[in-house]
Structures are given as structure tokens and as C-alpha cells.
Design an enzyme around this catalytic site. Structure first.
Site, short mmCIF file in Angstrom:
data_model
loop_
_atom_site.label_atom_id
_atom_site.label_comp_id
_atom_site.label_asym_id
_atom_site.label_seq_id
_atom_site.Cartn_x
_atom_site.Cartn_y
_atom_site.Cartn_z
N CYS A 136 0.84 -1.21 0.00
CA CYS A 136 0.00 0.00 0.00
C CYS A 136 0.87 1.25 0.00
O CYS A 136 1.40 1.66 1.04
CB CYS A 136 -0.93 0.00 1.21
SG CYS A 136 -2.02 1.45 1.30
N CYS A 139 -0.47 4.09 2.16
CA CYS A 139 -0.26 3.88 3.59
C CYS A 139 1.18 4.16 4.00
O CYS A 139 1.44 4.79 5.04
CB CYS A 139 -0.59 2.43 3.98
SG CYS A 139 -2.19 1.84 3.44
N ASP A 140 2.14 3.69 3.20
CA ASP A 140 3.53 3.66 3.64
C ASP A 140 4.50 4.52 2.84
O ASP A 140 5.67 4.66 3.22
CB ASP A 140 4.04 2.21 3.62
CG ASP A 140 3.26 1.31 4.57
OD1 ASP A 140 2.83 1.80 5.63
OD2 ASP A 140 3.07 0.12 4.25
#
Length: 313
Positions: A136, A139-140
Site C-alpha cells: 500500500c 499507507c507507507d
């Protein structure tokens, strides 16, 4: 086989399931929630979460899910560790079997079983999961600002991940197995016009490289046999997700990828009294905040449904 009855059963945890349990509990539905094989869902294996509102300093996925679980339990949700092994949506109340030995009859069902990211199947990939290996970018990606990263895949998902990361990172290497991109023409053009994306056509990943601090790069091999090492700090998978809907095949309407179809603007599925929330019905956003929001929707839709059938009895 033991049998029990409930008004509301929630299958799956994570932001969607736990949020649904919070709202359902506060509505006095006394929900039962089965967490599944991965309590807390995918977020328990990710790095710190810094884009969820209300956590200015960030929080680990495990800690956030534990907070959501405790909040649901505080309002009376019956949260259980275990898996649902079969579901019969052809009868009312619905019949659900937990752990192969306990039957539950429920008036309403909320599905929040999520989706599982596809991985390459490398031992080194699993070794550095959460230490540079991610599925992701949204997300990261923040953790790799001004650094070099790798994205694996050649479809729309990989191209979207790569172009997003290109806005944050110094250099993005796309490792593409074929000699062309499978993405839509618009996505291909976007990738090719992004100066800090380098596409490596005809390459596959042999091994993710790293040390005690995390990912340091990857060993890749060309179809002609040539191998080389790419130095990078992040290794992102962009090869898609599997929605966890095997239990519902042939019972609910699914899309061509296997995601549960819901009525636009609601969590209602093709079967009245069955609702879906989170990544199991969302192939597009796949974020903790959108999953939590859809969990709220599912609980509210469930509450209204139960009130309606109560009035009809």
C-alpha cells in the site's frame, strides 16, 4: 452441534468490523463479532499509521486495532477469536457455522472479511514485510520521502502506486515481468511522462535484499538471464488483491474480481439483511478511514433493517 441465536453477526475485524461492532453495540443490537485468522486485519502488519484522523503523532496498526476492539467491547460487543467455516444465506434466520462446530442463527449479517494483498511468494519478501515491503503506497509511501523505491507490477494498480510514490520519492523503479504495461493507456502515458519513474521491462524479482534495518534493494533477473541489483529502501507490491469472499460465492452477487457488490450509497448486498463493509466491497480506496466509515454505514443499515422486520412481525 451447539446452536445460538443473535440479531447481528459480524464476520471479520479490522477498521470496518470493529467500527460496525461499536455502532451496533450502541444501538443495543448485542452483536457477535468473529475476528477471523488475522485479528485486526491487514493493518496489524503495516508500519505506523500517520494518515488516520485523531492520531497527530501516528500510531501502529496493531495499537489502533486494539483500541477499536476495546471500544467495541466497552459497549457490549461479543468479540470472539475464531473463523466462520460456512454460511447459508438461503434461509432465515441465516445459518452460520463458526470453527466447524458452533451454529449461529442471525437475523442480520455484516461482512467485513477484507481483501488480501497478492505477494510474489518469496521468503525474503515475507522476511521484510513491514520493514520496507508493503502492498500500500498510500499507507507507507510517506516513510520513503526522497528515497529510492521499487514497485512490482505492470497493471493499473502498479502504475497508480508508482505515480503516487513519484511525488514523494527520489526515484521509482517499476519491475515489469512483460515487455509492456498492462495498464490503461492513460495510466501508461502518465507513467512514461513522469521523469523519476524508470520502467524495467522483462524483469522478475529473484530476491528482496535487506539487513537488520529493513529493505536495501532487490535482485532482479531479465528474461535473457541477466541479473542485477537495484538499490532501494522500499519494495511495493502492485499486483492486486484477493477479496476474501470464498464463503459467499454463489450466495451473494460479486463483481468479476470477486468483490461483494453493494447498492450504491449503502452497504446493502444482493441479499436483504446482509451488509458488506471495508475492503471486501471496496477495490478502489482500501484505506482504514474509508473502511471504518463503511463499517458505520453497515451498522446503521443493519439497525434500520432490523427495526423494519420487527415492525412487520
Amino acid at each position: 452441534m451447539d446452536t445460538e441465536k443473535t440479531r447481528c453477526l459480524i464476520i471479520g475485524s479490522g477498521p470496518a468490523g470493529y467500527t460496525a461492532a461499536i455502532y451496533a453495540s450502541r444501538a443495543n443490537l448485542n452483536p457477535i463479532l468473529y475476528e477471523g485468522t488475522e485479528p485486526g486485519g491487514q493493518l496489524t502488519s503495516t508500519t505506523d499509521i500517520e494518515n488516520f484522523p485523531g492520531y497527530p503523532e501516528g500510531i501502529s496498526g496493531t495499537a489502533m486495532m486494539e483500541d477499536l476492539k476495546k471500544q467495541a467491547q466497552r459497549f457490549g460487543a461479543d468479540v470472539r477469536f475464531g473463523i466462520i467455516t460456512s454460511v447459508d444465506l438461503s434461509v432465515r434466520p441465516f445459518k452460520v457455522v463458526a470453527d466447524g462446530r458452533r451454529e449461529i442463527e442471525t437475523d442480520a449479517l455484516i461482512i467485513s472479511t477484507g481483501a488480501t494483498a497478492k505477494y510474489l511468494g518469496l521468503a525474503s519478501e515475507q522476511r521484510y514485510k513491514g520493514m520496507g515491503v508493503s502492498a500500500c503506497a498510500t499507507c507507507d509511501g510517506f516513510f520513503y520521502r526522497k528515497k529510492d523505491v521499487i514497485v512490482v507490477g505492470g497493471g493499473d494498480t502498479a502504475c497508480e502506486e508508482a505515480t503516487y510514490l513519484a511525488t514523494l520519492c527520489n526515484k521509482v523503479y517499476m519491475v515489469v515481468r512483460k515487455d509492456y504495461l498492462r495498464a490503461s493507456k492513460a495510466m501508461q502515458e502518465r507513467v512514461m511522462k513522469t521523469p523519476n519513474i524508470e520502467v524495467l521491462f522483462g524483469y522478475t524479482t529473484v530476491e528482496v535484499l535487506g539487513d537488520e534495518n529493513g529493505v536495501t534493494g532487490a535482485l532482479v533477473r531479465h528474461t535473457g538471464g541477466e541479473e542485477k541489483v537495484i538499490d532501494a529502501f522500499g519494495f511495493f507490491l502492485g499486483i492486486g488483491h484477493h477479496p476474501n469472499t470464498q464463503l459467499f460465492e454463489g450466495q451473494l452477487e460479486l463483481d468479476k474480481e470477486g468483490y461483494v457488490k453493494t447498492v450504491p450509497g449503502s452497504s446493502q448486498t444482493s441479499v436483504k439483511g446482509v451488509f458488506a463493509a471495508g475492503d471486501v466491497q471496496d477495490p478502489r480506496y482500501r484505506q482504514a478511514i474509508t473502511a471504518a466509515g463503511s463499517g458505520c454505514m453497515a451498522a446503521l443499515d443493519c439497525e434500520r433493517y432490523l427495526l423494519d422486520i420487527q415492525c412487520l412481525q
